[in-house]
Motif scaffolding. Structure first.
Motif, mmCIF file in Angstrom:
data_model
loop_
_atom_site.group_PDB
_atom_site.id
_atom_site.type_symbol
_atom_site.label_atom_id
_atom_site.label_comp_id
_atom_site.label_asym_id
_atom_site.label_seq_id
_atom_site.Cartn_x
_atom_site.Cartn_y
_atom_site.Cartn_z
ATOM 1 N N LYS A 1 53.297 -62.442 73.873
ATOM 2 C CA LYS A 1 54.277 -63.059 74.780
ATOM 3 C C LYS A 1 53.639 -64.167 75.619
ATOM 4 C CE LYS A 1 57.594 -59.257 75.046
ATOM 5 N NZ LYS A 1 58.561 -60.002 74.202
ATOM 6 N N LEU A 2 52.363 -64.015 75.949
ATOM 7 C CA LEU A 2 51.677 -65.088 76.653
ATOM 8 C C LEU A 2 51.584 -66.316 75.765
ATOM 9 C CD1 LEU A 2 50.061 -66.217 79.019
ATOM 10 C CD2 LEU A 2 48.033 -65.052 78.118
ATOM 11 N N ARG A 3 51.211 -66.116 74.517
ATOM 12 C CA ARG A 3 51.127 -67.239 73.580
ATOM 13 C C ARG A 3 52.485 -67.901 73.366
ATOM 14 N NH1 ARG A 3 46.323 -67.449 70.687
ATOM 15 N NH2 ARG A 3 44.925 -65.665 71.003
ATOM 16 N N ALA A 4 53.550 -67.105 73.400
ATOM 17 C CA ALA A 4 54.889 -67.652 73.164
ATOM 18 C C ALA A 4 55.323 -68.607 74.277
ATOM 19 C CB ALA A 4 55.899 -66.520 73.031
ATOM 20 N N ILE A 5 54.753 -68.462 75.455
ATOM 21 C CA ILE A 5 55.124 -69.329 76.577
ATOM 22 C C ILE A 5 54.876 -70.791 76.244
ATOM 23 C CG2 ILE A 5 54.480 -69.970 78.945
ATOM 24 C CD1 ILE A 5 54.009 -66.998 79.495
ATOM 25 N N GLY B 1 54.557 -73.354 71.037
ATOM 26 C CA GLY B 1 53.993 -74.084 69.912
ATOM 27 C C GLY B 1 53.760 -75.554 70.210
ATOM 28 N N LYS B 2 53.835 -75.938 71.490
ATOM 29 C CA LYS B 2 53.698 -77.345 71.888
ATOM 30 C C LYS B 2 52.303 -77.678 72.417
ATOM 31 C CE LYS B 2 58.091 -78.025 71.089
ATOM 32 N NZ LYS B 2 58.544 -78.843 69.934
ATOM 33 N N VAL B 3 51.507 -76.652 72.677
ATOM 34 C CA VAL B 3 50.156 -76.843 73.203
ATOM 35 C C VAL B 3 49.160 -76.641 72.063
ATOM 36 C CG1 VAL B 3 48.452 -75.989 74.876
ATOM 37 C CG2 VAL B 3 50.888 -76.073 75.476
ATOM 38 N N SER B 4 48.118 -77.446 72.036
ATOM 39 C CA SER B 4 47.151 -77.372 70.943
ATOM 40 C C SER B 4 46.550 -75.978 70.833
ATOM 41 C CB SER B 4 46.038 -78.399 71.148
ATOM 42 O OG SER B 4 45.247 -78.056 72.270
ATOM 43 N N GLU C 1 63.278 -81.836 77.337
ATOM 44 C CA GLU C 1 63.296 -80.531 76.658
ATOM 45 C C GLU C 1 62.561 -79.460 77.447
ATOM 46 O OE1 GLU C 1 65.310 -80.290 73.956
ATOM 47 O OE2 GLU C 1 65.694 -82.342 74.638
ATOM 48 N N ASP C 2 62.428 -79.663 78.736
ATOM 49 C CA ASP C 2 61.760 -78.687 79.607
ATOM 50 C C ASP C 2 62.673 -77.471 79.774
ATOM 51 O OD1 ASP C 2 60.592 -77.249 81.748
ATOM 52 O OD2 ASP C 2 59.718 -79.087 82.544
ATOM 53 N N VAL C 3 62.230 -76.311 79.311
ATOM 54 C CA VAL C 3 63.058 -75.106 79.404
ATOM 55 C C VAL C 3 63.064 -74.536 80.818
ATOM 56 C CG1 VAL C 3 62.712 -74.495 76.983
ATOM 57 C CG2 VAL C 3 61.154 -73.584 78.712
ATOM 58 N N ALA C 4 62.092 -74.935 81.642
ATOM 59 C CA ALA C 4 61.976 -74.357 82.978
ATOM 60 C C ALA C 4 62.667 -75.180 84.059
ATOM 61 C CB ALA C 4 60.496 -74.175 83.345
ATOM 62 N N VAL C 5 62.824 -76.469 83.830
ATOM 63 C CA VAL C 5 63.386 -77.356 84.855
ATOM 64 C C VAL C 5 64.525 -78.165 84.254
ATOM 65 C CG1 VAL C 5 62.926 -79.194 86.519
ATOM 66 C CG2 VAL C 5 61.127 -77.531 85.973
ATOM 67 N N MET D 1 54.049 -81.458 78.734
ATOM 68 C CA MET D 1 53.975 -82.887 78.426
ATOM 69 C C MET D 1 52.558 -83.429 78.321
ATOM 70 S SD MET D 1 55.202 -84.682 81.997
ATOM 71 C CE MET D 1 56.764 -83.831 82.169
ATOM 72 N N SER D 2 51.619 -82.912 79.082
ATOM 73 C CA SER D 2 50.263 -83.468 79.023
ATOM 74 C C SER D 2 49.593 -83.160 77.690
ATOM 75 C CB SER D 2 49.403 -82.944 80.180
ATOM 76 O OG SER D 2 49.225 -81.556 80.099
ATOM 77 N N ASP D 3 50.036 -82.106 77.023
ATOM 78 C CA ASP D 3 49.547 -81.784 75.679
ATOM 79 C C ASP D 3 50.384 -82.453 74.601
ATOM 80 O OD1 ASP D 3 47.390 -79.559 74.871
ATOM 81 O OD2 ASP D 3 48.056 -79.154 76.908
ATOM 82 N N GLU D 4 51.702 -82.405 74.777
ATOM 83 C CA GLU D 4 52.602 -82.883 73.727
ATOM 84 C C GLU D 4 52.718 -84.406 73.695
ATOM 85 O OE1 GLU D 4 57.103 -81.960 72.023
ATOM 86 O OE2 GLU D 4 56.469 -81.090 73.939
ATOM 87 N N ALA D 5 52.621 -85.033 74.854
ATOM 88 C CA ALA D 5 52.724 -86.500 74.933
ATOM 89 C C ALA D 5 51.596 -87.042 75.817
ATOM 90 C CB ALA D 5 54.082 -86.902 75.480
#
Length: 277
Positions: A168-172, A175-178, A225-229, A257-261
């Motif tokens: 569940k931690l990984r699911a947070i 799949g957008k973080v390296s 696409e921010d699920v939190a905000v 975003m800092s990882d994905e873009a």
């Protein structure tokens, strides 16, 4: 290439990554949950290339040398004090501050409490805390997006997040973080007491009051696409900034975003610094 350094304050020893010339423009970067200073690897390289002295800190609870046990020791007042103490140890009278997620919350609060210390503020994902709290209270969509906070405050959160190889931690990270960053975060937070310390930021929210409006030149970046905000909180942010304000929306990018873009984020941060020398 960033180097690991230690920054010792009265609160304890903070781990950090540093890049760029020591006499360069001072920029501090604050990570979010559940991350660490390595979140900023790309931005550190960009800032160093622009002759800035960029330092990304593993914040209270994430640095093993600053990991108190009491929940009240993670209240916003102390997180703000950490930033100022770190800046003092670095000899930074004025500096630029960049924060993402919880790091953005701290950065907003630093800007409100110590405007004389900041040249600029850059907040990624999370808008001004007072406006965000208002959106949670008044906007049904934002209330649903923020429901996870109740889970994180629960006494079973650690067990839930770390069960089944921290599934569940990984699911947070969606799949957008390296993968290397995710593995690093999970390893760090699997250390005894580490995840509890990180979750205590959420549990200590009850000790924190409202954050005043910000007069520091501010860049706020939100991704669609921010699920939190959600958009209500993001678009409402401007009314809590009395100084120069720039809002940027990144399309089709998640909370991470800092990882994905990374190139987009680095470009926006650097533009904001250049606009306010």
């Amino acid at each position: 290439m960033a180097d690991y350094i230690d920054i010792v304050t009265d609160a304890g020893r903070f781990d950090a990554l540093a890049a760029g010339p020591e006499d360069g423009r001072a920029v501090m970067l604050l990570h979010g949950f559940p991350e660490a200073a390595i979140q900023w690897t790309s931005q550190l390289d960009t800032l160093a290339g622009a002759q800035c002295r960029a330092i990304a800190v593993d914040q209270r609870g994430y640095s093993p040398g600053v990991r108190p046990e009491q929940v009240s020791e993670y209240r916003l007042e102390l997180l703000v004090a950490d930033v100022i103490a770190i800046a003092d140890q670095l000899g930074w009278h004025r500096f630029d501050l960049v924060g993402h997620d919880w790091g953005a919350v701290v950065a907003w609060a630093v800007a409100a409490a110590h405007p004389d210390r900041l040249r600029t503020l850059t907040a990624l994902s999370v808008p001004h805390p007072t406006g965000f709290a208002r959106a949670v209270a008044e906007d049904e969509d934002q209330a649903q997006r923020s429901a996870y906070m109740q889970v994180f405050r629960s006494s079973s959160a650690e067990k839930t997040l770390l069960a089944d190889d921290a599934a569940k931690l990984r699911a947070i990270y969606q799949g957008k973080v390296s993968a290397p960053h995710v593995d690093d975060y999970v390893a760090r937070l699997s250390e005894p007491g580490a995840l509890t310390a990180a979750l205590n930021w959420y549990r200590a929210m009850k000790y924190s009051g409202a954050v005043d409006p910000v007069e520091v030149p501010t860049l706020y970046v939100w991704s669609t696409e921010d699920v939190a905000v959600g958009s209500t909180a993001a678009l409402d942010c401007e009314q809590y900034v009395t100084g120069p304000y720039r809002f940027e929306m990144i399309e089709d990018v998640s909370h991470w975003m800092s990882d994905e873009a990374p190139e987009v984020v680095s470009k926006l941060v650097l533009e904001h610094l250049i606009a306010h020398p």
